[in-house]
Write an enzyme that holds these catalytic residues in place. Structure first.
Site, short mmCIF file in Angstrom:
data_model
loop_
_atom_site.label_atom_id
_atom_site.label_comp_id
_atom_site.label_asym_id
_atom_site.label_seq_id
_atom_site.Cartn_x
_atom_site.Cartn_y
_atom_site.Cartn_z
N TYR A 148 -1.00 -3.30 5.95
CA TYR A 148 -1.92 -4.39 6.73
C TYR A 148 -1.20 -4.70 8.01
O TYR A 148 -1.53 -6.23 8.01
CB TYR A 148 -2.20 -5.59 5.47
CG TYR A 148 -3.06 -5.01 4.31
CD1 TYR A 148 -3.36 -3.84 4.22
CD2 TYR A 148 -3.06 -6.03 3.28
CE1 TYR A 148 -3.89 -3.45 3.05
CE2 TYR A 148 -3.78 -5.70 2.13
CZ TYR A 148 -4.11 -4.38 2.01
OH TYR A 148 -5.01 -4.04 0.80
N LYS B 103 5.67 5.00 -3.68
CA LYS B 103 4.87 6.19 -3.49
C LYS B 103 5.50 7.11 -2.94
O LYS B 103 5.24 7.75 -1.98
CB LYS B 103 3.47 6.00 -3.07
CG LYS B 103 2.54 7.22 -3.45
CD LYS B 103 2.29 7.62 -4.92
CE LYS B 103 1.53 8.70 -4.79
NZ LYS B 103 1.13 9.33 -6.17
N ASP C 96 -1.73 -5.57 -3.68
CA ASP C 96 -3.10 -6.08 -3.58
C ASP C 96 -3.89 -5.46 -4.79
O ASP C 96 -4.43 -6.03 -5.55
CB ASP C 96 -3.57 -5.81 -2.42
CG ASP C 96 -4.70 -6.46 -2.01
OD1 ASP C 96 -5.34 -7.34 -2.72
OD2 ASP C 96 -5.61 -6.07 -1.00
#
Ligand code: NAD
Ligand code: MN
Length: 362
Positions: A138, A189, A246
């Site tokens: 973001y 990840k 989130d």
């Protein structure tokens, strides 16, 4: 007598219902305690402000916030304005402008709340999710070219800096260290995203050396969703990127019973600027104006605000009042399957705080 300057920003939708309720509870805890006072200033920023002025908040709005001790926020999101404008124009503008780089989301199944997981006792689910709140997916970096043409291209570039990753991991290790189980799970990840996520893993191993008493492990984000559902007890403090956390924290809120209950703090751990506390839910267009909004997420956010100010006793008292109220099904709002309204829940929490006042005076 301690006096704190508090900014309230209700924003849009049910934010305009739950933030005034939060203020009522803050006034109730202050008046029942005697050594605590709040000076509120309300800011009418959001969708209506945008319709009048073309911006979600004034250009110099951050200056008005800098001198506050804390901010209580509702929601940014209007049915008639694109979400990326409301989000970036208000909530992210404040989070980034005041460098509130740690987003903290506690999750528990409160008394009287029926979570959706079978075989999960309330004590099996007691997490704090730490979300990186200043960069990553973001960061706002990217662009669109050739709009509307077949060759249109668009990018959202995820930016991870060593400074940013290190500071959020250090914050998470410190938070894990302060909790009874002293346990941290670092979620990435790093199998598929082989640059920035690998840097996360490396920085985690490095920061971990500063916290020899914290037990830590790693999990990939997809596996983490399954672990939250199947083995909730194996988790305690969790840290993840802006996007991953989130998503995981909405899952956590649902597993704890309702989005309407979950709180969050956008924290500047260095305390250069005020931190901002808010329920994690949004504007809830489907119920706004009806008086049905569950204010518990906002009240729990008030608890986090009080903890941040160092008012531990007041924080404990508001939490006890919340738990007494959730334990009573007659005080459940519709999202919890009940019939109570925002005002009923607010009055009940204040009544609980006032009973303490009476006990203290006696
Ligand atoms: P939402 O949280 O507004 O609503 C999702 C569902 O949960 C709705 O059915 C709603 O009625 C219910 N719900 C949420 N909070 C509740 C409460 N306190 N009491 C009872 N029920 C509650 O999410 P959404 O529908 O995805 O988003 C609506 C708008 O809010 C969008 O514009 C979105 O961008 C914005 N939003 C803002 C924030 C924020 O400012 N932090 C967070 C999420 C969504
Ligand atoms: Mn979210």
């Amino acid at each position: 007598m301690k006096t704190y300057k508090i900014a309230t920003i209700p924003g849009d939708g049910i934010g305009k219902e739950v933030v005034p309720a939060g203020r009522i509870v803050m006034e109730a805890v202050a008046s029942s305690q005697g050594d605590l006072r709040f000076e509120f200033e309300n800011f009418d920023w959001g969708g209506d402000y945008y319709r009048q002025h073309g911006v979600m908040m004034p250009e110099d709005g951050l200056d008005a916030l800098r001198g506050k001790d804390a901010i209580l926020f509702g929601s940014a999101g209007d049915a008639n304005i694109p979400d990326h404008i409301t989000l970036w124009g208000l909530r992210l503008k404040i989070c980034q402008g005041l460098d509130q780089y740690a987003n903290v989301r506690p999750t528990r199944i409160l008394p009287g709340i029926d979570g959706p997981l079978k075989r999960c006792a309330p004590e099996d689910l007691d997490w704090v999710i730490v979300r990186e709140n200043s960069e990553g997916e973001y960061s706002g970096v990217g662009g669109r070219v050739h709009q509307g043409h077949p060759i249109e291209a668009a990018t959202d570039v995820s930016i991870m800096t060593r400074v940013g990753v290190e500071r959020i991991l250090r914050f998470a290790f410190r938070l894990a260290q302060s909790r009874p189980r002293k346990q941290l799970t670092v979620i990435t990840k790093s199998n598929a995203q082989r640059h920035a996520m690998v840097m996360w893993d490396e920085v985690a191993a490095q920061v971990a050396r500063e916290f020899p008493d914290v037990a830590w492990d790693k999990e990939l984000v997809d596996a983490a969703t399954a672990r939250m559902v199947n083995r909730p007890r194996t988790l305690d403090t969790i840290v993840a990127t802006n996007l991953h956390a989130d998503i995981l924290s909405d899952l956590a809120a649902a597993l704890a019973g309702s989005l309407g209950i979950a709180p969050t703090g956008n924290i500047d751990p260095e305390r250069r600027y005020p931190s901002m506390f808010e329920p994690i839910h949004g504007s809830a267009f489907d119920i706004m104006g009806k008086g049905w909004a569950n204010p518990v997420g906002t009240f729990w956010s008030v608890v986090m605000l009080l903890e941040h100010l160092g008012e531990a006793a007041a924080a404990r008292r508001v939490m006890a009042a919340i738990e007494a109220v959730t334990a009573d099904p007659a005080l459940h709002t519709r999202d919890l399957g009940g019939q109570a309204g925002t005002d009923d829940v607010t009055r009940a929490v204040c009544a609980h705080l006032a009973r303490h006042d009476a006990a203290r005076a006696a």
